[in-house]
Design a protein around this motif. Structure first.
Motif, PDB file in Angstrom:
ATOM      1  N   MET A   1       0.823  -1.194   0.000  1.00 54.38           N
ATOM      2  CA  MET A   1       0.000   0.000   0.000  1.00 54.38           C
ATOM      3  C   MET A   1       0.859   1.247   0.000  1.00 54.38           C
ATOM      4  N   PHE A   2       1.982   1.230   0.673  1.00 55.64           N
ATOM      5  CA  PHE A   2       2.765   2.444   0.810  1.00 55.64           C
ATOM      6  C   PHE A   2       3.909   2.524  -0.185  1.00 55.64           C
ATOM      7  N   GLY A   3       3.946   1.585  -1.130  1.00 50.00           N
ATOM      8  CA  GLY A   3       4.992   1.604  -2.146  1.00 50.00           C
ATOM      9  C   GLY A   3       4.978   2.873  -2.969  1.00 50.00           C
ATOM     10  N   TRP A   4       3.783   3.410  -3.243  1.00 48.77           N
ATOM     11  CA  TRP A   4       3.693   4.620  -4.050  1.00 48.77           C
ATOM     12  C   TRP A   4       4.250   5.830  -3.302  1.00 48.77           C
ATOM     13  N   LEU A   5       4.215   5.801  -1.964  1.00 45.66           N
ATOM     14  CA  LEU A   5       4.759   6.917  -1.206  1.00 45.66           C
ATOM     15  C   LEU A   5       6.270   7.026  -1.389  1.00 45.66           C
ATOM     16  N   ALA A   6       6.918   5.874  -1.561  1.00 46.68           N
ATOM     17  CA  ALA A   6       8.368   5.873  -1.725  1.00 46.68           C
ATOM     18  C   ALA A   6       8.784   6.595  -3.001  1.00 46.68           C
ATOM     19  N   SER A   7       7.927   6.539  -4.030  1.00 45.06           N
ATOM     20  CA  SER A   7       8.289   7.189  -5.293  1.00 45.06           C
ATOM     21  C   SER A   7       7.659   8.570  -5.440  1.00 45.06           C
ATOM     22  N   PHE A   8       6.721   8.927  -4.574  1.00 49.80           N
ATOM     23  CA  PHE A   8       6.040  10.204  -4.672  1.00 49.80           C
ATOM     24  C   PHE A   8       7.007  11.340  -4.345  1.00 49.80           C
ATOM     25  N   GLY A   9       7.112  12.295  -5.235  1.00 43.93           N
ATOM     26  CA  GLY A   9       7.976  13.434  -5.007  1.00 43.93           C
ATOM     27  C   GLY A   9       9.400  13.200  -5.479  1.00 43.93           C
ATOM     28  N   VAL A  10       9.795  11.953  -5.700  1.00 41.21           N
ATOM     29  CA  VAL A  10      11.139  11.655  -6.162  1.00 41.21           C
ATOM     30  C   VAL A  10      11.254  11.976  -7.644  1.00 41.21           C
ATOM     31  N   HIS A  11      10.224  11.698  -8.390  1.00 44.98           N
ATOM     32  CA  HIS A  11      10.227  11.929  -9.836  1.00 44.98           C
ATOM     33  C   HIS A  11       9.600  13.288 -10.148  1.00 44.98           C
ATOM     34  N   SER A  12      10.123  13.918 -11.170  1.00 44.15           N
ATOM     35  CA  SER A  12       9.482  15.152 -11.610  1.00 44.15           C
ATOM     36  C   SER A  12       8.204  14.791 -12.346  1.00 44.15           C
ATOM     37  N   ARG A  13       7.362  15.757 -12.604  1.00 46.12           N
ATOM     38  CA  ARG A  13       6.112  15.497 -13.309  1.00 46.12           C
ATOM     39  C   ARG A  13       6.347  14.961 -14.714  1.00 46.12           C
ATOM     40  N   ALA A  14       7.490  15.244 -15.276  1.00 50.32           N
ATOM     41  CA  ALA A  14       7.793  14.777 -16.629  1.00 50.32           C
ATOM     42  C   ALA A  14       8.129  13.281 -16.658  1.00 50.32           C
ATOM     43  N   ARG A  15       8.504  12.716 -15.536  1.00 49.99           N
ATOM     44  CA  ARG A  15       8.868  11.307 -15.477  1.00 49.99           C
ATOM     45  C   ARG A  15       7.688  10.463 -15.002  1.00 49.99           C
ATOM     46  N   SER A  16       7.790   9.177 -15.249  1.00 47.15           N
ATOM     47  CA  SER A  16       6.764   8.247 -14.818  1.00 47.15           C
ATOM     48  C   SER A  16       6.768   8.121 -13.301  1.00 47.15           C
ATOM     49  N   THR A  17       5.594   7.950 -12.731  1.00 45.10           N
ATOM     50  CA  THR A  17       5.493   7.717 -11.301  1.00 45.10           C
ATOM     51  C   THR A  17       5.028   6.284 -11.045  1.00 45.10           C
ATOM     52  N   THR A  18       5.357   5.400 -11.969  1.00 45.45           N
ATOM     53  CA  THR A  18       5.006   3.997 -11.832  1.00 45.45           C
ATOM     54  C   THR A  18       6.258   3.186 -11.539  1.00 45.45           C
ATOM     55  N   THR A  19       6.172   2.335 -10.522  1.00 47.89           N
ATOM     56  CA  THR A  19       7.266   1.423 -10.217  1.00 47.89           C
ATOM     57  C   THR A  19       6.726  -0.005 -10.225  1.00 47.89           C
ATOM     58  N   VAL A  20       7.529  -0.928 -10.730  1.00 43.70           N
ATOM     59  CA  VAL A  20       7.141  -2.337 -10.780  1.00 43.70           C
ATOM     60  C   VAL A  20       8.234  -3.156 -10.125  1.00 43.70           C
ATOM     61  N   ARG A  21       7.826  -4.039  -9.244  1.00 44.83           N
ATOM     62  CA  ARG A  21       8.746  -4.977  -8.591  1.00 44.83           C
ATOM     63  C   ARG A  21       8.366  -6.370  -9.073  1.00 44.83           C
ATOM     64  N   TRP A  22       9.311  -7.073  -9.699  1.00 43.36           N
ATOM     65  CA  TRP A  22       9.060  -8.409 -10.255  1.00 43.36           C
ATOM     66  C   TRP A  22       9.513  -9.486  -9.289  1.00 43.36           C
ATOM     67  N   LEU A  23       8.681 -10.514  -9.152  1.00 39.05           N
ATOM     68  CA  LEU A  23       8.967 -11.611  -8.239  1.00 39.05           C
ATOM     69  C   LEU A  23       8.644 -12.942  -8.900  1.00 39.05           C
ATOM     70  N   ALA A  24       9.463 -13.943  -8.658  1.00 36.20           N
ATOM     71  CA  ALA A  24       9.164 -15.313  -9.069  1.00 36.20           C
ATOM     72  C   ALA A  24       8.491 -15.993  -7.885  1.00 36.20           C
ATOM     73  N   ILE A  25       7.365 -16.665  -8.164  1.00 38.03           N
ATOM     74  CA  ILE A  25       6.612 -17.306  -7.083  1.00 38.03           C
ATOM     75  C   ILE A  25       6.087 -18.657  -7.530  1.00 38.03           C
ATOM     76  N   THR A  26       5.600 -19.402  -6.577  1.00 44.07           N
ATOM     77  CA  THR A  26       4.886 -20.637  -6.882  1.00 44.07           C
ATOM     78  C   THR A  26       3.394 -20.360  -6.700  1.00 44.07           C
ATOM     79  N   PRO A  27       2.546 -21.111  -7.384  1.00 42.38           N
ATOM     80  CA  PRO A  27       1.107 -20.926  -7.161  1.00 42.38           C
ATOM     81  C   PRO A  27       0.711 -21.098  -5.693  1.00 42.38           C
ATOM     82  N   ARG A  28       1.365 -22.005  -4.990  1.00 42.81           N
ATOM     83  CA  ARG A  28       1.037 -22.212  -3.573  1.00 42.81           C
ATOM     84  C   ARG A  28       1.287 -20.935  -2.762  1.00 42.81           C
ATOM     85  N   THR A  29       2.398 -20.251  -3.007  1.00 44.40           N
ATOM     86  CA  THR A  29       2.696 -18.992  -2.317  1.00 44.40           C
ATOM     87  C   THR A  29       1.629 -17.952  -2.622  1.00 44.40           C
TER      88      THR A  29
END
Length: 188
Positions: A1-29
């Motif tokens: 939920m608070f991941g967007w706060l970490a990037s808020f204000g760091v980027h200028s308005r001209a840059r993207s404010t989207t961050t993606v974290r990639w993870l490998a998982i199993t269906p059970r997880t």
């Protein structure tokens, strides 16, 4: 939920404010974590589309309905945090072994934020899925449902089920806005 706060204000308005974290998982997880979230917006192929694909197999895991079957084929997740003109958005893209987008799960105001933040604590971080990245085309023909996942043990299997859930007025408004931005209707 608070991941967007970490990037808020760091980027200028001209840059993207989207961050993606990639993870490998199993269906059970994935199944274990989803059962703790509470109300979410779930986007997945319609029943007819999911029946056309080969049925996924994940040892020890079952789903109660066909619209949850894509979750059994998930091998990677992209946890995305974005600041949009409607406000902050967080979602999970469920990606198959070949890089295809299988489903998307959005955080809503009614979601358990602590469970969301802890969803993939033990997952393995990666640079990205081996093939193509998630895109809107992977979600064409999908339907959106506001639901709550539940997980239980059934004869030695982990069983994932989902029920439509009543959420707050704020949550319904956010779900509606997301569905409009995805060009998908919310249905039961």
């Amino acid at each position: 939920m608070f991941g967007w706060l970490a990037s808020f204000g760091v980027h200028s308005r001209a840059r993207s404010t989207t961050t993606v974290r990639w993870l490998a998982i199993t269906p059970r997880t994935l199944l274990e974590g989803l059962g703790q979230l509470g109300g979410v917006l779930y986007l997945a192929p319609s029943f007819a589309a999911s029946c056309q694909a080969d049925l996924p197999s994940s040892p020890g895991c079952l789903v109660e309905s066909a619209d949850l079957a894509p979750l059994l084929s998930t091998r990677y997740v992209g946890v995305t945090c974005a600041v949009t003109c409607e406000g902050p958005r967080e979602w999970i893209d469920c990606i198959g072994a070949d890089g295809e987008t299988l489903a998307r799960i959005y955080l809503l105001p009614d979601t358990d934020y602590l469970a969301w933040d802890g969803l993939f604590v033990d997952a393995l971080p990666i640079d990205g899925p081996p093939c193509r990245l998630p895109d809107r085309d992977g979600l064409r023909g999908c339907r959106a449902r506001v639901l709550s996942f539940s997980r239980r043990r059934l004869g030695g299997f982990d069983m994932l089920s989902a029920t439509d859930v009543c959420i707050s007025v704020l949550g319904r408004g956010v779900a509606r806005d997301i569905a409009v931005s995805e060009s998908i209707a919310i249905g039961g």
